[in-house]
Design a protein around this motif. Structure first.
Motif, PDB file in Angstrom:
ATOM      1  N   THR A 170      -4.261   5.743   2.434  1.00 59.69           N
ATOM      2  CA  THR A 170      -3.395   4.642   2.528  1.00 59.69           C
ATOM      3  C   THR A 170      -3.988   3.817   1.550  1.00 59.69           C
ATOM      4  O   THR A 170      -4.376   2.784   1.847  1.00 59.69           O
ATOM      5  N   PRO A 171      -3.813   4.073   0.312  1.00 58.85           N
ATOM      6  CA  PRO A 171      -4.484   3.242  -0.854  1.00 58.85           C
ATOM      7  C   PRO A 171      -3.851   1.758  -0.921  1.00 58.85           C
ATOM      8  O   PRO A 171      -2.509   2.009  -0.848  1.00 58.85           O
ATOM      9  N   PRO A 172      -4.466   0.742  -1.240  1.00 53.86           N
ATOM     10  CA  PRO A 172      -3.675  -0.560  -1.553  1.00 53.86           C
ATOM     11  C   PRO A 172      -3.023  -0.305  -2.846  1.00 53.86           C
ATOM     12  O   PRO A 172      -3.681   0.512  -3.602  1.00 53.86           O
ATOM     13  N   CYS A 173      -2.448  -1.490  -3.292  1.00 56.18           N
ATOM     14  CA  CYS A 173      -1.839  -1.443  -4.697  1.00 56.18           C
ATOM     15  C   CYS A 173      -2.193  -2.795  -4.935  1.00 56.18           C
ATOM     16  O   CYS A 173      -1.424  -3.946  -4.548  1.00 56.18           O
ATOM     17  N   ASN A 174      -3.104  -3.014  -6.275  1.00 57.63           N
ATOM     18  CA  ASN A 174      -3.597  -4.370  -6.398  1.00 57.63           C
ATOM     19  C   ASN A 174      -3.087  -4.454  -7.982  1.00 57.63           C
ATOM     20  O   ASN A 174      -3.435  -3.633  -9.140  1.00 57.63           O
ATOM     21  N   VAL A 175      -2.370  -5.433  -7.974  1.00 57.88           N
ATOM     22  CA  VAL A 175      -1.713  -6.074  -9.354  1.00 57.88           C
ATOM     23  C   VAL A 175      -2.547  -7.184  -9.552  1.00 57.88           C
ATOM     24  O   VAL A 175      -2.960  -7.922  -9.060  1.00 57.88           O
ATOM     25  N   THR A 176      -2.854  -6.991 -11.026  1.00 57.06           N
ATOM     26  CA  THR A 176      -3.717  -7.944 -11.820  1.00 57.06           C
ATOM     27  C   THR A 176      -2.664  -8.972 -12.416  1.00 57.06           C
ATOM     28  O   THR A 176      -1.885  -8.633 -13.225  1.00 57.06           O
ATOM     29  N   ASP A 219       4.470   3.498  -8.922  1.00 54.24           N
ATOM     30  CA  ASP A 219       4.128   2.284  -8.006  1.00 54.24           C
ATOM     31  C   ASP A 219       3.317   1.636  -9.178  1.00 54.24           C
ATOM     32  O   ASP A 219       2.988   0.387  -8.712  1.00 54.24           O
ATOM     33  N   HIS A 220       3.454   1.784 -10.366  1.00 57.02           N
ATOM     34  CA  HIS A 220       3.042   0.791 -11.384  1.00 57.02           C
ATOM     35  C   HIS A 220       4.408   0.123 -12.059  1.00 57.02           C
ATOM     36  O   HIS A 220       4.203  -0.650 -12.936  1.00 57.02           O
ATOM     37  N   SER A 238       0.606  -1.309   0.008  1.00 54.96           N
ATOM     38  CA  SER A 238       0.066   0.069   0.041  1.00 54.96           C
ATOM     39  C   SER A 238       0.896   1.281  -0.107  1.00 54.96           C
ATOM     40  O   SER A 238       2.117   1.183   0.159  1.00 54.96           O
ATOM     41  N   LEU A 239       0.094   2.300  -0.084  1.00 53.82           N
ATOM     42  CA  LEU A 239       1.168   3.574  -0.062  1.00 53.82           C
ATOM     43  C   LEU A 239       0.503   4.366   1.084  1.00 53.82           C
ATOM     44  O   LEU A 239      -0.711   4.268   1.667  1.00 53.82           O
ATOM     45  N   ALA A 240       1.289   5.426   1.489  1.00 48.67           N
ATOM     46  CA  ALA A 240       0.935   6.389   2.501  1.00 48.67           C
ATOM     47  C   ALA A 240       0.937   7.634   2.229  1.00 48.67           C
ATOM     48  O   ALA A 240       2.111   8.111   1.757  1.00 48.67           O
ATOM     49  N   ALA A 253       8.413   3.357  -2.041  1.00 46.67           N
ATOM     50  CA  ALA A 253       7.718   3.400  -0.677  1.00 46.67           C
ATOM     51  C   ALA A 253       7.942   2.388   0.187  1.00 46.67           C
ATOM     52  O   ALA A 253       7.878   1.274  -0.156  1.00 46.67           O
ATOM     53  N   PRO A 254       7.953   2.734   1.568  1.00 47.73           N
ATOM     54  CA  PRO A 254       8.517   1.435   2.436  1.00 47.73           C
ATOM     55  C   PRO A 254       7.268   0.623   2.661  1.00 47.73           C
ATOM     56  O   PRO A 254       7.516  -0.573   3.137  1.00 47.73           O
ATOM     57  N   THR A 255       6.144   0.801   2.344  1.00 50.68           N
ATOM     58  CA  THR A 255       5.235   0.170   2.543  1.00 50.68           C
ATOM     59  C   THR A 255       4.577  -0.717   1.206  1.00 50.68           C
ATOM     60  O   THR A 255       3.295  -1.576   1.335  1.00 50.68           O
TER      61      THR A 255
END
Length: 306
Positions: A78-84, A135-136, A46-48, A104-106
């Protein structure tokens, strides 16, 4: 016995994944079947972010009551990062590759999440990018600055490639995003010999069509995965969060590079998705990002599955 860099990284990734799995449950994932296509949504963490990153351009007097009603802080995101991950026949396809270790550390958990599904980096046959934000994209290189998915071919929209590989972009994008431009160009240059380009409407893989969703970045793409009458739209960041982007899609967001175009894109896309009741996977939508777009009396709402 000499150990290659590739074998060393594979072993290290396995150790990290194994340690992670002993310490916590396997990364949550959603699974969708469309005929012979299997889609898994895996976590890159996720991100912060400060709330102002998205909310600053918005009318604050109207914004704050909406956020309060939706249970969303105006101060912290704090959005999640969802990879397909898509598997079909012998193809193993990633739509975006997460942050890697340097953004990002998270975030940067993609390898552990893939390991939980018994997918190794060398198993990946295709990598498709929605866009080239950190983040992509930044997870495309390994610790030695070599392409992590060494057996894959890469695909990106032509307009997105042209923008981020233009040497003038770093001087034009603004100080806040200058590091994005430097990081994107360096990584895209590293995979230039293995990358192909597409434009709006192209069938990039069997059953997968590109959908131009410009605005968040100049060449952002979403992807419709279809088998017969069933479809899933992989959104990337064309709809960037599950709260204000739905409640007021017409408002400009600070996360978008071209806010006016991005707002027009959101409105058009949400109208289509809600009308057709197409299932979506959103990179930063809550949980695993899987659900539907529902039209309301004042805007739209994200209806999460599960």
């Amino acid at each position: 016995m000499a150990v290659s860099r590739r074998k060393f990284l594979a072993g290290a990734a396995g150790m990290v994944a194994g340690q992670s799995l002993m310490m916590m449950p396997a990364p949550a994932h959603a699974r969708i079947a469309l005929g012979d296509i299997q889609l898994d949504v895996v976590s890159d963490g996720s991100l912060a972010l400060p709330g102002g990153f998205i909310f600053d351009p918005m009318p604050q007097a109207e914004l704050l009551p909406i956020l309060e009603n939706l249970g969303q802080s105006a101060e912290v995101l704090t959005p999640p990062c969802n990879v397909t991950l898509m598997r079909q026949g012998g193809r193993v396809v990633l739509f975006d590759v997460g942050s890697g270790p340097d953004f990002a550390p998270t975030a940067g958990d993609l390898l552990a999440s893939l390991e939980a599904l018994d997918v190794a980096p060398d198993d990946v046959t295709d990598v498709v990018f929605t866009h080239a934000h950190p983040d992509h994209l930044w997870g495309v290189l390994d610790d030695f600055d070599d392409p992590l998915f060494s057996q894959a071919r890469y695909m990106i929209g032509q307009a997105e490639w042209d923008y981020w590989t233009n040497p003038n972009t770093v001087d034009q994008i603004g100080d806040a995003r200058a590091s994005f431009a430097v990081g994107a160009k360096r990584r895209l240059d590293m995979i230039a010999q293995q990358i192909t380009f597409f434009t709006d409407g192209a069938e990039i893989l069997p059953g997968v069509a590109a959908r131009a969703c410009f605005g968040h970045t100049p060449g952002h793409m979403a992807f419709e995965v279809r088998q017969g009458s069933e479809a899933v739209m992989i959104l990337g960041d064309s709809i960037g969060n599950d709260h204000i982007a739905f409640a007021r899609p017409q408002w400009h967001s600070g996360s978008d590079q071209d806010p006016e175009t991005a707002a027009q894109t959101r409105l058009s896309l949400m109208d289509q998705l809600s009308h057709e009741q197409t299932r979506v996977i959103g990179y930063h939508l809550t949980g695993n990002g899987v659900g539907y777009v529902d039209k309301t009396s004042t805007g739209y709402a994200f209806v999460k599955e599960g």
